[in-house]
Design a protein around this motif. Structure first.
Motif, PDB file in Angstrom:
ATOM      1  N   ALA A  38      35.217  57.848 -37.332  1.00 20.74           N
ATOM      2  CA  ALA A  38      34.580  56.614 -36.903  1.00 20.74           C
ATOM      3  C   ALA A  38      33.239  56.386 -37.597  1.00 20.74           C
ATOM      4  CB  ALA A  38      34.387  56.630 -35.391  1.00 20.74           C
ATOM      5  N   SER A  39      32.774  57.341 -38.377  1.00 17.81           N
ATOM      6  CA  SER A  39      31.518  57.157 -39.100  1.00 17.81           C
ATOM      7  C   SER A  39      31.667  55.997 -40.062  1.00 17.81           C
ATOM      8  CB  SER A  39      31.147  58.418 -39.879  1.00 17.81           C
ATOM      9  OG  SER A  39      30.877  59.475 -39.014  1.00 17.81           O
ATOM     10  N   PRO A  40      30.668  55.123 -40.077  1.00 15.42           N
ATOM     11  CA  PRO A  40      30.792  53.957 -40.951  1.00 15.42           C
ATOM     12  C   PRO A  40      30.769  54.350 -42.423  1.00 15.42           C
ATOM     13  CG  PRO A  40      28.633  54.011 -39.891  1.00 15.42           C
ATOM     14  CD  PRO A  40      29.442  55.131 -39.318  1.00 15.42           C
ATOM     15  N   ASP A  41      31.484  53.571 -43.190  1.00 15.16           N
ATOM     16  CA  ASP A  41      31.484  53.754 -44.641  1.00 15.16           C
ATOM     17  C   ASP A  41      30.054  53.545 -45.131  1.00 15.16           C
ATOM     18  OD1 ASP A  41      32.051  53.819 -47.346  1.00 15.16           O
ATOM     19  OD2 ASP A  41      33.073  51.881 -47.366  1.00 15.16           O
ATOM     20  N   PRO A  42      29.519  54.469 -45.945  1.00 17.75           N
ATOM     21  CA  PRO A  42      28.145  54.300 -46.426  1.00 17.75           C
ATOM     22  C   PRO A  42      27.889  52.948 -47.083  1.00 17.75           C
ATOM     23  CG  PRO A  42      28.889  56.503 -46.935  1.00 17.75           C
ATOM     24  CD  PRO A  42      30.085  55.740 -46.388  1.00 17.75           C
ATOM     25  N   SER A  43      28.903  52.371 -47.728  1.00 17.43           N
ATOM     26  CA  SER A  43      28.692  51.088 -48.395  1.00 17.43           C
ATOM     27  C   SER A  43      28.446  49.960 -47.396  1.00 17.43           C
ATOM     28  CB  SER A  43      29.878  50.741 -49.299  1.00 17.43           C
ATOM     29  OG  SER A  43      31.038  50.534 -48.524  1.00 17.43           O
ATOM     30  N   ALA A  44      28.719  50.188 -46.118  1.00 17.14           N
ATOM     31  CA  ALA A  44      28.488  49.171 -45.094  1.00 17.14           C
ATOM     32  C   ALA A  44      27.119  49.322 -44.440  1.00 17.14           C
ATOM     33  CB  ALA A  44      29.572  49.266 -44.025  1.00 17.14           C
ATOM     34  N   LEU A  45      26.376  50.363 -44.812  1.00 23.74           N
ATOM     35  CA  LEU A  45      25.085  50.632 -44.180  1.00 23.74           C
ATOM     36  C   LEU A  45      23.937  49.997 -44.946  1.00 23.74           C
ATOM     37  CD1 LEU A  45      25.513  54.441 -43.399  1.00 23.74           C
ATOM     38  CD2 LEU A  45      25.848  52.519 -41.848  1.00 23.74           C
ATOM     39  N   GLY A  46      22.930  49.587 -44.203  1.00 19.74           N
ATOM     40  CA  GLY A  46      21.689  49.146 -44.814  1.00 19.74           C
ATOM     41  C   GLY A  46      20.878  50.372 -45.219  1.00 19.74           C
ATOM     42  N   TYR A  47      19.788  50.130 -45.935  1.00 21.74           N
ATOM     43  CA  TYR A  47      18.979  51.247 -46.439  1.00 21.74           C
ATOM     44  C   TYR A  47      18.471  52.138 -45.313  1.00 21.74           C
ATOM     45  CZ  TYR A  47      15.290  53.987 -48.435  1.00 21.74           C
ATOM     46  OH  TYR A  47      14.502  55.054 -48.790  1.00 21.74           O
ATOM     47  N   GLU A  48      17.863  51.545 -44.295  1.00 21.18           N
ATOM     48  CA  GLU A  48      17.260  52.341 -43.221  1.00 21.18           C
ATOM     49  C   GLU A  48      18.313  53.152 -42.477  1.00 21.18           C
ATOM     50  OE1 GLU A  48      16.500  49.171 -43.854  1.00 21.18           O
ATOM     51  OE2 GLU A  48      14.385  49.336 -44.414  1.00 21.18           O
ATOM     52  N   GLN A  49      19.484  52.557 -42.242  1.00 24.27           N
ATOM     53  CA  GLN A  49      20.563  53.276 -41.557  1.00 24.27           C
ATOM     54  C   GLN A  49      21.030  54.462 -42.397  1.00 24.27           C
ATOM     55  OE1 GLN A  49      23.040  49.748 -41.297  1.00 24.27           O
ATOM     56  NE2 GLN A  49      23.147  50.022 -39.064  1.00 24.27           N
ATOM     57  N   ALA A  50      21.265  54.227 -43.681  1.00 25.69           N
ATOM     58  CA  ALA A  50      21.732  55.300 -44.564  1.00 25.69           C
ATOM     59  C   ALA A  50      20.689  56.403 -44.687  1.00 25.69           C
ATOM     60  CB  ALA A  50      22.089  54.736 -45.942  1.00 25.69           C
ATOM     61  N   ARG A  51      19.426  56.001 -44.824  1.00 21.53           N
ATOM     62  CA  ARG A  51      18.345  56.986 -44.945  1.00 21.53           C
ATOM     63  C   ARG A  51      18.229  57.832 -43.685  1.00 21.53           C
ATOM     64  NH1 ARG A  51      13.165  54.262 -44.267  1.00 21.53           N
ATOM     65  NH2 ARG A  51      13.925  54.496 -42.154  1.00 21.53           N
ATOM     66  N   ASP A  52      18.263  57.192 -42.519  1.00 26.62           N
ATOM     67  CA  ASP A  52      18.130  57.930 -41.263  1.00 26.62           C
ATOM     68  C   ASP A  52      19.285  58.902 -41.058  1.00 26.62           C
ATOM     69  OD1 ASP A  52      15.807  56.516 -40.836  1.00 26.62           O
ATOM     70  OD2 ASP A  52      16.661  55.192 -39.299  1.00 26.62           O
ATOM     71  N   GLU A  53      20.499  58.471 -41.382  1.00 26.45           N
ATOM     72  CA  GLU A  53      21.639  59.378 -41.251  1.00 26.45           C
ATOM     73  C   GLU A  53      21.528  60.520 -42.268  1.00 26.45           C
ATOM     74  OE1 GLU A  53      26.486  59.668 -41.358  1.00 26.45           O
ATOM     75  OE2 GLU A  53      25.589  57.672 -41.213  1.00 26.45           O
ATOM     76  N   LEU A  54      21.067  60.210 -43.469  1.00 27.75           N
ATOM     77  CA  LEU A  54      20.888  61.247 -44.486  1.00 27.75           C
ATOM     78  C   LEU A  54      19.893  62.300 -44.009  1.00 27.75           C
ATOM     79  CD1 LEU A  54      21.428  62.415 -47.289  1.00 27.75           C
ATOM     80  CD2 LEU A  54      19.721  60.811 -48.194  1.00 27.75           C
ATOM     81  N   VAL A  55      18.827  61.877 -43.370  1.00 26.37           N
ATOM     82  CA  VAL A  55      17.848  62.825 -42.834  1.00 26.37           C
ATOM     83  C   VAL A  55      18.510  63.744 -41.799  1.00 26.37           C
ATOM     84  CG1 VAL A  55      15.760  62.992 -41.396  1.00 26.37           C
ATOM     85  CG2 VAL A  55      15.824  61.412 -43.336  1.00 26.37           C
TER      86      VAL A  55
END
Length: 114
Positions: A38-55
């Motif tokens: 159920a994790s969203p496809d990274p290409s569907a994430l905005g910068y802040e969402q992707a960055r926060d999940e990456l952290v």
């Protein structure tokens, strides 16, 4: 010879799988980012969402408590998230470059002199 300074940790030994035995892959821990389908496809994430999940992914990897397969899945998710962040940052830089070129401003937004 018994060394008094040596630490014996029987719990660490028991937690390992016996060599040569088969165990099915462990179920994903849903509390970890990228853990489920159920994790969203990274290409569907905005910068802040992707960055926060990456952290969060980096934190989980640095904790070192995940089994090998889980660590590999986290690593792959982290790579995809990092690529998404880079893509978005490059797009933002291109927008800034186009805007400053069309307005005659420098990168700081000041009117270009020349």
């Amino acid at each position: 010879m018994h060394r008094p300074d040596a630490v014996h940790r029987p719990d660490a030994v028991r937690s390992r799988r016996p060599t040569g035995s088969y165990a099915p892959p462990m179920a994903a821990d849903p509390s970890t980012p990228g853990a489920t389908d159920a994790s969203p496809d990274p290409s569907a994430l905005g910068y802040e969402q992707a960055r926060d999940e990456l952290v969060r992914v980096v934190g989980a990897l640095e904790a070192g408590s995940a089994p090998l397969e889980r660590s590999l899945a986290l690593w792959e998710r982290g790579e995809a998230l990092a690529a998404r962040c880079e893509q978005l940052l490059e797009g933002a830089q291109e927008r800034l470059d186009r805007t400053t070129a069309s307005t005659g401003a420098d990168e700081d937004g000041r009117p270009a002199t020349g």
